[in-house]
Scaffold this motif. Structure first.
Motif, short mmCIF file in Angstrom:
data_model
loop_
_atom_site.label_atom_id
_atom_site.label_comp_id
_atom_site.label_asym_id
_atom_site.label_seq_id
_atom_site.Cartn_x
_atom_site.Cartn_y
_atom_site.Cartn_z
N UNK A 46 13.46 -28.67 -3.75
CA UNK A 46 13.77 -30.04 -3.35
C UNK A 46 14.78 -30.63 -4.33
N UNK A 47 16.07 -30.63 -3.97
CA UNK A 47 17.10 -31.12 -4.90
C UNK A 47 16.97 -32.61 -5.14
N UNK A 48 17.39 -33.05 -6.34
CA UNK A 48 17.46 -34.50 -6.59
C UNK A 48 18.76 -35.02 -5.97
N UNK A 49 18.98 -36.32 -6.08
CA UNK A 49 20.13 -36.91 -5.40
C UNK A 49 21.46 -36.35 -5.92
N UNK A 50 21.58 -36.15 -7.23
CA UNK A 50 22.82 -35.62 -7.79
C UNK A 50 23.10 -34.21 -7.26
N UNK A 51 22.05 -33.38 -7.21
CA UNK A 51 22.22 -32.01 -6.73
C UNK A 51 22.60 -31.99 -5.24
N UNK A 52 21.96 -32.85 -4.47
CA UNK A 52 22.23 -32.92 -3.04
C UNK A 52 23.66 -33.40 -2.79
N UNK A 53 24.09 -34.39 -3.56
CA UNK A 53 25.45 -34.91 -3.42
C UNK A 53 26.48 -33.84 -3.75
N UNK A 54 26.21 -33.05 -4.82
CA UNK A 54 27.14 -31.98 -5.21
C UNK A 54 27.22 -30.90 -4.13
N UNK A 55 26.06 -30.55 -3.55
CA UNK A 55 26.03 -29.54 -2.50
C UNK A 55 26.85 -30.01 -1.30
N UNK A 56 26.65 -31.26 -0.90
CA UNK A 56 27.39 -31.83 0.23
C UNK A 56 28.89 -31.86 -0.08
N UNK A 57 29.23 -32.24 -1.32
CA UNK A 57 30.64 -32.32 -1.73
C UNK A 57 31.29 -30.94 -1.67
N UNK A 58 30.56 -29.91 -2.14
CA UNK A 58 31.07 -28.55 -2.10
C UNK A 58 31.30 -28.07 -0.67
#
Length: 315
Positions: A254-266
């Motif tokens: 379960x990623x935190x918000x920063x991790x989720x944002x980075x994944x989406x950005x990638x």
């Protein structure tokens, strides 16, 4: 011929697969409510219900079950008890009752080997407190190996030796639970990592019992006419073979918000077609970046419900 009492919280027991009829008479499911802890989301009873930031609180609540578990074991005439690292206090209860104790290890041998002896675990990994300490094999691994953590992995492993909201570190829990066991049952097969398996027996000075890899019981593929699969298949059919990235983090990551944002950005920068099985715990507040779905519309699909994974992988 064995009779099994399976102890867990009500919600966890209710989401277990149905017991096969021929085995049902051998099982008793013992529901013990999880104590309420301030800060722990309502109805959170498993790591799949919370993000990493709340797992310490979940363990604290789990520790509150100790008296009820002790009461059950005193009245059950148990011949043996199997427990994992979270319920490290079970071993002490069973010792007082003279009941044989088996520690169930959900991690592979090499992971446990990298943490050292039970004394090292109880001492919260001793002086290994920085990521660099885990980026090469430890000194007690005397056979040739390249198995070591990358920096981003090592940062997470350091946390194993740090106290969390429960007041204990995961390393301490495991150290006590293993040291007070009669033997260790490990989700592992001897043939797969023989040297690591043998090293673990040396480190713990206990019998290590391989359980195998517990392969999943594969469900039938999704009904070809179901709405879920029809919509996804129509979209996949428009893409070139072998071109689509499939992103599915499972129920535990379960990623935190920063991790989720980075994944989406990638994914946005990649310009590649993708299918993202985006499911999150009901208690999670993370969300996709504003405008992400609009920017990737057509090229990417974010599926927020249950996904027919076998069908997708077979496409």
């Amino acid at each position: 011929g064995h009779r099994i009492s399976f102890i867990s919280t009500p919600r966890n027991i209710h989401r277990l697969p149905k017991t096969p009829p021929h085995l049902a008479p051998s099982f008793t499911f013992v529901e013990i409510p999880l104590p309420k802890i301030q800060g722990l989301p309502e109805n959170a009873e498993s790591t799949m219900d919370v993000g990493p930031e709340d797992q310490g609180l979940l363990k604290k609540a789990y520790d509150g079950m100790e008296d009820d578990v002790a009461r059950f074991l005193r009245n059950s005439c148990a011949d043996a008890v199997i427990y994992d690292f979270s319920g490290f206090w079970v071993s002490s209860i069973a010792m007082d009752l003279g009941v044989p104790r088996f520690f169930f290890c959900i991690f592979p041998s090499w992971f446990m080997d990298s943490c050292g002896t039970t004394g090292d675990l109880i001492d919260e990994l001793k002086d290994r407190k920085s990521p660099e300490d885990f980026m090469s094999p430890p000194k007690w691994v005397t056979f040739g190996t390249k198995v070591a953590y990358k920096y981003y992995e090592a940062k997470l492993i350091v946390g194993v030796g740090e106290k969390n909201a429960s007041g204990f570190s995961d390393a301490y829990r495991a150290g006590i639970a293993i040291s007070q066991s009669d033997a260790v049952i490990i989700r592992h097969c001897h043939e797969f990592e023989t040297e690591w398996f043998n090293l673990l027996a040396d480190l713990y000075q206990k019998e290590i019992i391989p359980l195998g890899q517990l392969p999943p019981h594969f469900q039938e593929t999704e009904n070809p006419s179901s709405d879920n699969w029809v919509s996804i298949k129509e979209w996949l059919d428009t893409k070139t073979k072998g071109s689509v990235l499939y992103i599915a983090l499972g129920s535990e990551a379960t990623p935190n918000q920063d991790q989720l944002t980075e994944l989406a950005h990638g994914l946005e920068l990649s310009q590649l077609p993708f299918l993202w099985a985006f499911r999150k715990p009901a208690t999670s507040t993370v969300k996709l970046p504003d405008g992400f779905e609009k920017k990737t519309e057509g090229r990417g699909m974010v599926w927020k419900g249950w996904v027919p994974q076998l069908n997708i992988l077979g496409h």
